[in-house]
Design a protein around this motif. Structure first.
Motif, PDB file in Angstrom:
ATOM      1  N   ILE A  60       1.533  -1.449  -0.153  1.00  0.00           N
ATOM      2  CA  ILE A  60      -0.374  -0.221  -0.046  1.00  0.00           C
ATOM      3  C   ILE A  60       1.103   1.652  -0.132  1.00  0.00           C
ATOM      4  O   ILE A  60       1.686   1.364   1.016  1.00  0.00           O
ATOM      5  N   SER A  61       0.895   1.817  -0.808  1.00  0.00           N
ATOM      6  CA  SER A  61       1.526   3.433  -1.244  1.00  0.00           C
ATOM      7  C   SER A  61       1.888   4.215  -0.385  1.00  0.00           C
ATOM      8  O   SER A  61       0.786   4.386   0.906  1.00  0.00           O
ATOM      9  N   GLU A  83      -7.265   3.769 -12.791  1.00  0.00           N
ATOM     10  CA  GLU A  83      -6.667   3.395 -11.908  1.00  0.00           C
ATOM     11  C   GLU A  83      -5.652   2.068 -12.365  1.00  0.00           C
ATOM     12  O   GLU A  83      -6.464   1.431 -12.403  1.00  0.00           O
ATOM     13  N   ILE A  84      -4.909   1.895 -12.520  1.00  0.00           N
ATOM     14  CA  ILE A  84      -3.994   0.823 -12.569  1.00  0.00           C
ATOM     15  C   ILE A  84      -3.401   0.425 -11.364  1.00  0.00           C
ATOM     16  O   ILE A  84      -2.127   1.152 -11.041  1.00  0.00           O
ATOM     17  N   GLY A  87      -4.032  -2.454  -5.682  1.00  0.00           N
ATOM     18  CA  GLY A  87      -3.768  -3.234  -4.484  1.00  0.00           C
ATOM     19  C   GLY A  87      -4.865  -2.894  -3.334  1.00  0.00           C
ATOM     20  O   GLY A  87      -5.355  -4.638  -3.288  1.00  0.00           O
ATOM     21  N   TYR A  90      -6.424   1.407  -0.975  1.00  0.00           N
ATOM     22  CA  TYR A  90      -7.023   2.973  -0.748  1.00  0.00           C
ATOM     23  C   TYR A  90      -6.442   3.591  -1.012  1.00  0.00           C
ATOM     24  O   TYR A  90      -7.730   4.907  -1.235  1.00  0.00           O
ATOM     25  N   ARG A 107      -3.795  -6.945 -11.259  1.00  0.00           N
ATOM     26  CA  ARG A 107      -3.293  -7.683 -11.904  1.00  0.00           C
ATOM     27  C   ARG A 107      -3.336  -9.249 -11.487  1.00  0.00           C
ATOM     28  O   ARG A 107      -3.295 -10.329 -11.986  1.00  0.00           O
ATOM     29  N   LEU A 111      -5.577  -9.674  -4.567  1.00  0.00           N
ATOM     30  CA  LEU A 111      -5.597  -8.195  -4.599  1.00  0.00           C
ATOM     31  C   LEU A 111      -7.144  -8.503  -4.826  1.00  0.00           C
ATOM     32  O   LEU A 111      -7.878  -7.304  -3.708  1.00  0.00           O
ATOM     33  N   ASP A 131      -7.342  -8.385 -14.680  1.00  0.00           N
ATOM     34  CA  ASP A 131      -6.527  -8.451 -15.695  1.00  0.00           C
ATOM     35  C   ASP A 131      -5.274  -7.724 -15.917  1.00  0.00           C
ATOM     36  O   ASP A 131      -4.688  -6.775 -14.579  1.00  0.00           O
ATOM     37  N   ASP A 132      -4.358  -6.897 -16.939  1.00  0.00           N
ATOM     38  CA  ASP A 132      -3.474  -6.931 -17.551  1.00  0.00           C
ATOM     39  C   ASP A 132      -3.854  -4.656 -17.065  1.00  0.00           C
ATOM     40  O   ASP A 132      -3.625  -5.151 -18.518  1.00  0.00           O
ATOM     41  N   GLY A 133      -3.296  -4.058 -16.646  1.00  0.00           N
ATOM     42  CA  GLY A 133      -3.507  -2.923 -16.888  1.00  0.00           C
ATOM     43  C   GLY A 133      -3.040  -1.954 -17.787  1.00  0.00           C
ATOM     44  O   GLY A 133      -3.279  -0.768 -17.341  1.00  0.00           O
ATOM     45  N   THR A 134      -1.968  -2.560 -18.389  1.00  0.00           N
ATOM     46  CA  THR A 134      -1.146  -1.187 -19.083  1.00  0.00           C
ATOM     47  C   THR A 134      -1.720  -1.280 -20.422  1.00  0.00           C
ATOM     48  O   THR A 134      -1.648  -0.757 -21.157  1.00  0.00           O
ATOM     49  N   ALA A 150       1.781   1.710 -10.065  1.00  0.00           N
ATOM     50  CA  ALA A 150       3.118   0.700  -9.931  1.00  0.00           C
ATOM     51  C   ALA A 150       4.628   1.844 -10.966  1.00  0.00           C
ATOM     52  O   ALA A 150       3.881   2.177 -12.601  1.00  0.00           O
ATOM     53  N   LEU A 222       5.057  -2.030 -12.620  1.00  0.00           N
ATOM     54  CA  LEU A 222       4.171  -2.297 -12.870  1.00  0.00           C
ATOM     55  C   LEU A 222       4.334  -3.765 -14.084  1.00  0.00           C
ATOM     56  O   LEU A 222       5.580  -3.208 -14.680  1.00  0.00           O
ATOM     57  N   ILE A 223       3.607  -4.733 -14.473  1.00  0.00           N
ATOM     58  CA  ILE A 223       4.187  -6.071 -14.511  1.00  0.00           C
ATOM     59  C   ILE A 223       3.110  -5.635 -16.066  1.00  0.00           C
ATOM     60  O   ILE A 223       2.113  -6.407 -15.560  1.00  0.00           O
TER      61      ILE A 223
HETATM   62  N1  SAM Z   1      -3.036   1.935  -4.988  1.00  0.00           N
HETATM   63  C1  SAM Z   1      -2.790   0.766  -4.472  1.00  0.00           C
HETATM   64  C2  SAM Z   1      -2.755   0.551  -2.932  1.00  0.00           C
HETATM   65  O1  SAM Z   1      -3.385   1.797  -2.063  1.00  0.00           O
HETATM   66  O2  SAM Z   1      -3.411  -0.008  -2.349  1.00  0.00           O
HETATM   67  C3  SAM Z   1      -1.214   0.533  -3.682  1.00  0.00           C
HETATM   68  C4  SAM Z   1      -0.645  -0.316  -5.392  1.00  0.00           C
HETATM   69  S1  SAM Z   1       0.675  -1.029  -5.301  1.00  0.00           S
HETATM   70  C5  SAM Z   1       1.958   0.054  -4.927  1.00  0.00           C
HETATM   71  C6  SAM Z   1       0.634  -1.258  -7.112  1.00  0.00           C
HETATM   72  C7  SAM Z   1      -0.442  -2.497  -7.325  1.00  0.00           C
HETATM   73  O3  SAM Z   1      -0.034  -2.672  -8.983  1.00  0.00           O
HETATM   74  C8  SAM Z   1       0.428  -3.635  -7.358  1.00  0.00           C
HETATM   75  O4  SAM Z   1      -0.767  -4.007  -6.613  1.00  0.00           O
HETATM   76  C9  SAM Z   1       0.665  -4.425  -8.200  1.00  0.00           C
HETATM   77  O5  SAM Z   1       0.124  -6.474  -8.226  1.00  0.00           O
HETATM   78  C10 SAM Z   1      -0.351  -3.854  -8.791  1.00  0.00           C
HETATM   79  N2  SAM Z   1       0.131  -4.092 -10.748  1.00  0.00           N
HETATM   80  C11 SAM Z   1       1.338  -4.090 -11.454  1.00  0.00           C
HETATM   81  N3  SAM Z   1       1.200  -4.450 -12.304  1.00  0.00           N
HETATM   82  C12 SAM Z   1       0.210  -4.753 -12.614  1.00  0.00           C
HETATM   83  C13 SAM Z   1      -0.386  -4.262 -13.919  1.00  0.00           C
HETATM   84  N4  SAM Z   1       0.015  -5.152 -14.906  1.00  0.00           N
HETATM   85  N5  SAM Z   1      -2.049  -4.302 -13.970  1.00  0.00           N
HETATM   86  C14 SAM Z   1      -2.610  -3.802 -12.886  1.00  0.00           C
HETATM   87  N6  SAM Z   1      -2.289  -3.685 -11.744  1.00  0.00           N
HETATM   88  C15 SAM Z   1      -0.440  -4.389 -11.513  1.00  0.00           C
END
Ligand code: SAM
Length: 230
Positions: A60-61, A83-84, A87, A90, A107, A111, A131-134, A150, A222-223
């Motif tokens: 969580i950031s 939002e991508i 997590g 929050y 993704r 979570l 899904d893949d948010g990219t 991310a 970001l994967i």
């Molecule tokens: N916004 C979140 C919160 O308020 O708790 C914090 C996010 S955390 C720093 C980054 C999140 O991005 C992780 O949950 C990770 O799994 C997700 N993530 C990474 N690559 C992603 C992708 N391609 N698509 C969607 N989510 C992705």
């Protein structure tokens, strides 16, 4: 006032002293119960101005980072926000407190299911997608604002394509060690604008992107298709 409310108020003061000056963002942070979004064993740390581990090796950031990126977006009530990286949920809750309609993509299945429960138990209605948010959320585009939570090596083209003209996108860009938060504004070129013949007569070439960088942040990667291929 209970302990969590007092801690929340103290956190808002810390953010104010760190340069967050949007009353709306401070008010939103002051309303969201961060203790609901962290694992039970870390509840005592919920109002520390730090990132915290959630499950699946994600975080969580840090509240400052959430406030900083949210402030850059200048959310208006009714904005459609993508939002991508849901997590913990929050950041989505903070956006909801600002009156946005929130679409959030994650993704990791574990979570997104957990965030769905947390958000709905806390009374926040957020559209969620596993899904893949990219790749964004094409069926719901365009979005007034897009926030990527991310770190990415590049700006996913599909996200730019799903941003409304006049919209803003924030994304951490960099390598695996550190990133800059980049704010992108999608605008019409003013010179081209003078030549317009009607409200929707702009060509793709007349759209320009203004970019601004803010240094030194550290995000999980970001994967995905247009992020890191890990
Ligand atoms: N916004 C979140 C919160 O308020 O708790 C914090 C996010 S955390 C720093 C980054 C999140 O991005 C992780 O949950 C990770 O799994 C997700 N993530 C990474 N690559 C992603 C992708 N391609 N698509 C969607 N989510 C992705």
């Amino acid at each position: 006032m209970d302990l969590n409310s007092r801690n929340r108020k103290e956190l808002v003061d810390i953010l104010k002293n760190s340069g967050i000056d949007s009353p709306e963002v401070l008010n939103a942070i002051g309303k969201v119960k961060r203790e609901l979004f962290v694992p039970p064993e870390l509840k005592n740390y919920a109002y520390n101005n730090t990132s915290l581990p959630i499950s699946s090796h994600q975080t969580i950031s840090q509240p400052f980072t959430v406030a900083f990126m949210t402030q850059l977006l200048e959310i208006n009530p009714g904005d459609r926000v993508l939002e991508i990286g849901t997590g913990s949920g929050y950041q989505s809750a903070v956006l909801k407190e600002l009156g946005a309609e929130v679409f959030s993509v994650e993704r990791i299945y574990e979570l997104i299911t957990k965030a769905a429960d947390t958000l709905s138990n806390a009374g926040y209605e957020v559209h969620l997608r596993h899904d893949d948010g990219t790749k964004g959320w094409p069926e719901e585009a365009p979005f007034d604002k897009i926030i990527v939570t991310a770190g990415s090596p590049k700006i996913p083209k599909q996200l730019l394509g799903q941003l409304a003209t006049g919209g803003k996108l924030v994304i951490p860009l960099g390598d695996e060690i550190s990133q800059d938060v980049v704010l992108i504004k999608k605008e019409f070129d003013e010179i081209q604008e003078k030549n317009k013949t009607g409200a929707n007569s702009y060509s793709e070439e007349s759209i320009k992107y203004k970019m601004k960088r803010y240094k030194n942040f550290k995000f999980v990667p970001l994967i995905g298709e247009e992020g890191w291929n890990i």
